[in-house]
Motif scaffolding. Structure first.
Motif, PDB file in Angstrom:
ATOM      1  N   TYR A  36      18.817   0.139   0.052  1.00 18.61           N
ATOM      2  CA  TYR A  36      19.686  -1.259  -0.305  1.00 18.61           C
ATOM      3  C   TYR A  36      20.552  -0.719  -1.228  1.00 18.61           C
ATOM      4  O   TYR A  36      21.666  -1.097  -1.062  1.00 18.61           O
ATOM      5  N   THR A  37      20.212   0.134  -2.274  1.00 20.68           N
ATOM      6  CA  THR A  37      21.089   0.525  -3.440  1.00 20.68           C
ATOM      7  C   THR A  37      22.157   1.510  -3.081  1.00 20.68           C
ATOM      8  O   THR A  37      23.217   1.412  -3.517  1.00 20.68           O
ATOM      9  N   SER A  38      22.041   2.001  -1.884  1.00 18.14           N
ATOM     10  CA  SER A  38      22.981   3.259  -1.461  1.00 18.14           C
ATOM     11  C   SER A  38      24.139   2.413  -0.880  1.00 18.14           C
ATOM     12  O   SER A  38      25.236   3.045  -0.464  1.00 18.14           O
TER      13      SER A  38
ATOM     14  N   ALA B 264       0.728  -1.140   0.072  1.00 16.20           N
ATOM     15  CA  ALA B 264      -0.143  -0.009  -0.072  1.00 16.20           C
ATOM     16  C   ALA B 264       0.844   1.377  -0.224  1.00 16.20           C
ATOM     17  O   ALA B 264       2.251   1.233   0.452  1.00 16.20           O
ATOM     18  N   PRO B 265       0.223   2.349  -0.308  1.00 10.19           N
ATOM     19  CA  PRO B 265       1.036   3.610  -0.435  1.00 10.19           C
ATOM     20  C   PRO B 265       1.587   3.835   0.941  1.00 10.19           C
ATOM     21  O   PRO B 265       0.910   3.586   2.265  1.00 10.19           O
ATOM     22  N   GLY B 266       2.768   4.367   1.309  1.00  5.56           N
ATOM     23  CA  GLY B 266       3.298   4.720   2.488  1.00  5.56           C
ATOM     24  C   GLY B 266       3.881   3.547   3.491  1.00  5.56           C
ATOM     25  O   GLY B 266       4.368   3.699   4.363  1.00  5.56           O
TER      26      GLY B 266
ATOM     27  N   PHE C 226      16.255  -0.058 -10.615  1.00  2.68           N
ATOM     28  CA  PHE C 226      15.208   0.147  -9.541  1.00  2.68           C
ATOM     29  C   PHE C 226      13.734   0.687 -10.172  1.00  2.68           C
ATOM     30  O   PHE C 226      13.946   1.815 -10.717  1.00  2.68           O
ATOM     31  N   ILE C 227      12.996   0.172 -10.565  1.00  2.00           N
ATOM     32  CA  ILE C 227      11.676   0.390 -11.121  1.00  2.00           C
ATOM     33  C   ILE C 227      10.497   0.744 -10.408  1.00  2.00           C
ATOM     34  O   ILE C 227      10.001  -0.461  -9.685  1.00  2.00           O
ATOM     35  N   ASP C 228      10.462   1.917 -10.252  1.00  2.00           N
ATOM     36  CA  ASP C 228       9.466   2.476  -9.220  1.00  2.00           C
ATOM     37  C   ASP C 228       8.156   2.492  -9.854  1.00  2.00           C
ATOM     38  O   ASP C 228       8.058   3.069 -10.902  1.00  2.00           O
ATOM     39  N   ASP C 229       7.009   2.480  -8.969  1.00  2.00           N
ATOM     40  CA  ASP C 229       5.726   2.200  -9.675  1.00  2.00           C
ATOM     41  C   ASP C 229       5.529   1.724 -10.885  1.00  2.00           C
ATOM     42  O   ASP C 229       4.890   2.339 -11.879  1.00  2.00           O
TER      43      ASP C 229
ATOM     44  N   THR D 196       9.959   2.353  -1.699  1.00  2.56           N
ATOM     45  CA  THR D 196      10.917   3.025  -2.351  1.00  2.56           C
ATOM     46  C   THR D 196      12.243   3.412  -1.619  1.00  2.56           C
ATOM     47  O   THR D 196      13.129   3.071  -1.761  1.00  2.56           O
ATOM     48  N   SER D 197      11.538   3.639  -0.143  1.00  2.00           N
ATOM     49  CA  SER D 197      12.696   3.979   0.719  1.00  2.00           C
ATOM     50  C   SER D 197      13.734   2.754   1.011  1.00  2.00           C
ATOM     51  O   SER D 197      14.930   2.980   0.875  1.00  2.00           O
ATOM     52  N   THR D 198      12.804   1.705   1.074  1.00  2.00           N
ATOM     53  CA  THR D 198      13.763   0.272   1.325  1.00  2.00           C
ATOM     54  C   THR D 198      14.667   0.013  -0.028  1.00  2.00           C
ATOM     55  O   THR D 198      15.993  -0.260   0.492  1.00  2.00           O
TER      56      THR D 198
END
Length: 153
Positions: free
Chosen positions: A26-28, A14-16, A78-81, A20-22
Motif C-alpha cells: 500500500y505505501t509503495s 495470525a503470523p504469516g 507504519f507501526i509493525d508488531d 506487513t506485506s499488505t
C-alpha cells in the motif's frame, strides 16, 4: 457527541497472514511528491525514548513548536508488531502509551532539558499498524491505543 473519525487503521492477524506485506504494498503506491512513508518495527527492546527519537528524525520544524514531514508533505507511519513492546511491572506498555499520545494528541512532549514540559505539535501524519493476536508471547495493546485505530481482523 461526534462519532470517531479514524485517521489510522490496525491490521490484526495470525503470523504469516501478510499484514506487513499488505501495508508495504500500500505505501509503495504513494507518489513521493506528496506522501512519504516511515516503517517502525516495534520489539520488546523498543523504548519510548527510542520511539520518539525515530519519529522526530523524520520531521522538520514548521513554526515554533510545530513540526511536519519534510517539504510540507504528508507521511504515513507504519507501526509493525505493535503488540511487542514489553509490559512493565504495573501492566503498562509505556511505548504504546506514547504511541497513543502521538495519534490522539498529534504530538508529544519535548525531551530536551531546556524545553521539557513543552508540547511538540506534529502535523501531517497518518498511521497504519499491524499486530498479531494476543497470546503465545505477544501482548495485547492497551484499550486506550486500540480505540484510536480502525481495526481489521
Amino acid at each position: 457527541r461526534t462519532p470517531p473519525s479514524f485517521k489510522s487503521s490496525m491490521m490484526v492477524g495470525a503470523p504469516g497472514t501478510a499484514k506487513t506485506s499488505t501495508a508495504l504494498m500500500y505505501t509503495s503506491q504513494f507518489s513521493q511528491e506528496t506522501m512519504l512513508s516511515k516503517r517502525l518495527n516495534l520489539s520488546s527492546a523498543t523504548t519510548p525514548h527510542g520511539f520518539q527519537k525515530t519519529i522526530e528524525a523524520e520531521l522538520e520544524r514548521k513554526t515554533g513548536k510545530t513540526f511536519c514531514p519534510p517539504g510540507g508533505k504528508l507521511m504515513t507511519v507504519f507501526i509493525d508488531d505493535a503488540s511487542m513492546p514489553i509490559v512493565n511491572t504495573w501492566g503498562d506498555q509505556v511505548t504504546n502509551e506514547l504511541t497513543r499520545q502521538l495519534v490522539e494528541m498529534s504530538g508529544f512532549y519535548f525531551l530536551d532539558k531546556d524545553k521539557r514540559g513543552d508540547f511538540k505539535s506534529i502535523e501531517g501524519l497518518q498511521y497504519i499498524g499491524a499486530m498479531g493476536h494476543p497470546g503465545g508471547g505477544k501482548n495485547d495493546i492497551p484499550n486506550r491505543l486500540k480505540s484510536k485505530f480502525l481495526c481489521f481482523n
